[in-house]
Design a protein around this motif. Structure first.
Motif, PDB file in Angstrom:
ATOM      1  N   UNK A 188     -13.016  -3.954   8.092  1.00  0.00           N
ATOM      2  CA  UNK A 188     -11.746  -3.911   7.338  1.00  0.00           C
ATOM      3  C   UNK A 188     -11.810  -3.083   5.959  1.00  0.00           C
ATOM      4  N   UNK A 189     -13.043  -3.144   5.332  1.00  0.00           N
ATOM      5  CA  UNK A 189     -13.262  -2.861   3.966  1.00  0.00           C
ATOM      6  C   UNK A 189     -13.330  -1.106   4.275  1.00  0.00           C
ATOM      7  N   UNK A 190     -14.301  -0.791   5.179  1.00  0.00           N
ATOM      8  CA  UNK A 190     -14.629   0.550   5.410  1.00  0.00           C
ATOM      9  C   UNK A 190     -13.128   1.490   5.871  1.00  0.00           C
ATOM     10  N   UNK A 191     -12.185   0.835   6.741  1.00  0.00           N
ATOM     11  CA  UNK A 191     -11.050   1.197   7.255  1.00  0.00           C
ATOM     12  C   UNK A 191     -10.272   1.375   5.986  1.00  0.00           C
ATOM     13  N   UNK A 192     -10.043   0.549   5.166  1.00  0.00           N
ATOM     14  CA  UNK A 192      -8.942   0.775   3.760  1.00  0.00           C
ATOM     15  C   UNK A 192      -9.836   1.751   2.996  1.00  0.00           C
ATOM     16  N   UNK A 195      -8.725   5.179   3.888  1.00  0.00           N
ATOM     17  CA  UNK A 195      -7.340   5.609   3.744  1.00  0.00           C
ATOM     18  C   UNK A 195      -7.080   5.456   2.097  1.00  0.00           C
ATOM     19  N   UNK A 196      -7.921   5.125   1.478  1.00  0.00           N
ATOM     20  CA  UNK A 196      -7.827   5.054  -0.139  1.00  0.00           C
ATOM     21  C   UNK A 196      -6.916   3.998  -0.525  1.00  0.00           C
ATOM     22  N   UNK A 240      -4.192   3.372  19.092  1.00  0.00           N
ATOM     23  CA  UNK A 240      -3.918   4.789  19.163  1.00  0.00           C
ATOM     24  C   UNK A 240      -4.300   5.299  17.691  1.00  0.00           C
ATOM     25  N   UNK A 241      -4.249   4.667  16.576  1.00  0.00           N
ATOM     26  CA  UNK A 241      -4.774   4.729  15.218  1.00  0.00           C
ATOM     27  C   UNK A 241      -6.396   4.867  15.231  1.00  0.00           C
TER      28      UNK A 241
END
Length: 267
Positions: A188-192, A195-196, A240-241
């Motif tokens: 979750x941390x890396x995903x956010x 996307x900054x 999809x994302x």
């Protein structure tokens, strides 16, 4: 009691200081990494840095082997022990019988054996309330088991006799509850971060999720989310994302979504 440690990692770092605060004397600390032994000893009152695994002259009543599971046998092969000492490991998965067998093969003197397993994740710089820390204790004899229970009770209110099979199951469950959960939080941390976006925005949700699970006798009752509701349009958009972002995250998302769907929707 007089206690010595083999290993100066996260577990030894916390236990040694907790024992000392409870009035026990940490006699020696040994580590393959002398610098780690020196750092731990510097946080203790009167502790010697043991240069090797020859503990034959040690005054310790208990020697704690606080190393990785894979390193336990290597330590037992080389350690020289004082007769009658209580030798324990802190592993969640290595059985007492296996440990006892290794000691009988390699030790030239009689020693008592036991397990002193703290059911917790440890990080050096993270403080914790040891009174709430569960300890799983096991020994072959009631006398030694009672001594280890008394030692654990000197720092914790959560102490239980737990045999090797029970401890193994607890360890498996702990991996799901702690290690896997933390990995998913890392995703979750890396995903956010990619996307900054700030991870702080998720912290209230994480806190509520964990709090609900701890307050319930059955965490499954608190399951929410698109997979729980059968909202396949949303999960499809998520996939999809993720497919355009990270294959590993896609695989994890699909697996967990399927498991949640099979658990709840099919009922």
């Amino acid at each position: 009691m007089k206690i010595s440690f083999v290993g100066a990692g996260n577990v030894a770092w916390h236990l040694a200081q907790a024992f000392e605060e409870a009035g026990h004397w940490i006699c020696e600390v040994y580590s393959r990494d002398t610098q780690k032994a020196r750092q731990l000893a510097s946080n203790l009152y009167d502790t010697n840095i043991q240069p090797d695994l020859n503990f034959s002259e040690s005054e310790a009543e208990v020697i704690v082997i606080a190393v990785s599971d894979d390193a336990i046998e290597s330590v037992i092969e080389r350690i020289v022990l004082p007769e009658g000492v209580i030798l324990v490991h802190t592993s969640g998965t290595r059985s007492l019988a296996e440990f006892q067998n290794l000691v009988e093969i390699y030790s030239d003197v009689f020693v008592h054996t036991g397990v002193f397993y703290p059911l917790q994740t440890f990080t050096k710089d993270v403080e914790m309330d040891y009174r709430d820390l569960p300890f799983c204790i096991e020994s072959k004899t009631e006398l030694i088991e009672n001594k280890l229970i008394a030692l654990a009770q000197s720092i914790s209110d959560q102490v239980s006799r737990t045999d090797s099979d029970e401890r193994f199951i607890l360890h498996v469950a702990a991996v799901f509850a702690s290690n896997f959960t933390n990995y998913l939080l890392t995703v979750s941390h890396e995903l956010l971060e990619r996307e900054q976006l700030s991870f702080d925005l998720l912290k209230p949700l994480i806190h509520t999720t964990i709090s609900k699970a701890l307050q319930s006798n059955d965490p499954s009752l608190g399951q929410t989310g698109p997979a729980r509701r059968g909202d396949w349009k949303t999960t499809g958009r998520h996939l999809e994302y993720l497919q355009e972002t990270n294959e590993d995250w896609t695989e994890i998302y699909r697996l967990l979504t399927d498991k949640i769907r099979n658990t709840y929707i099919s009922k």
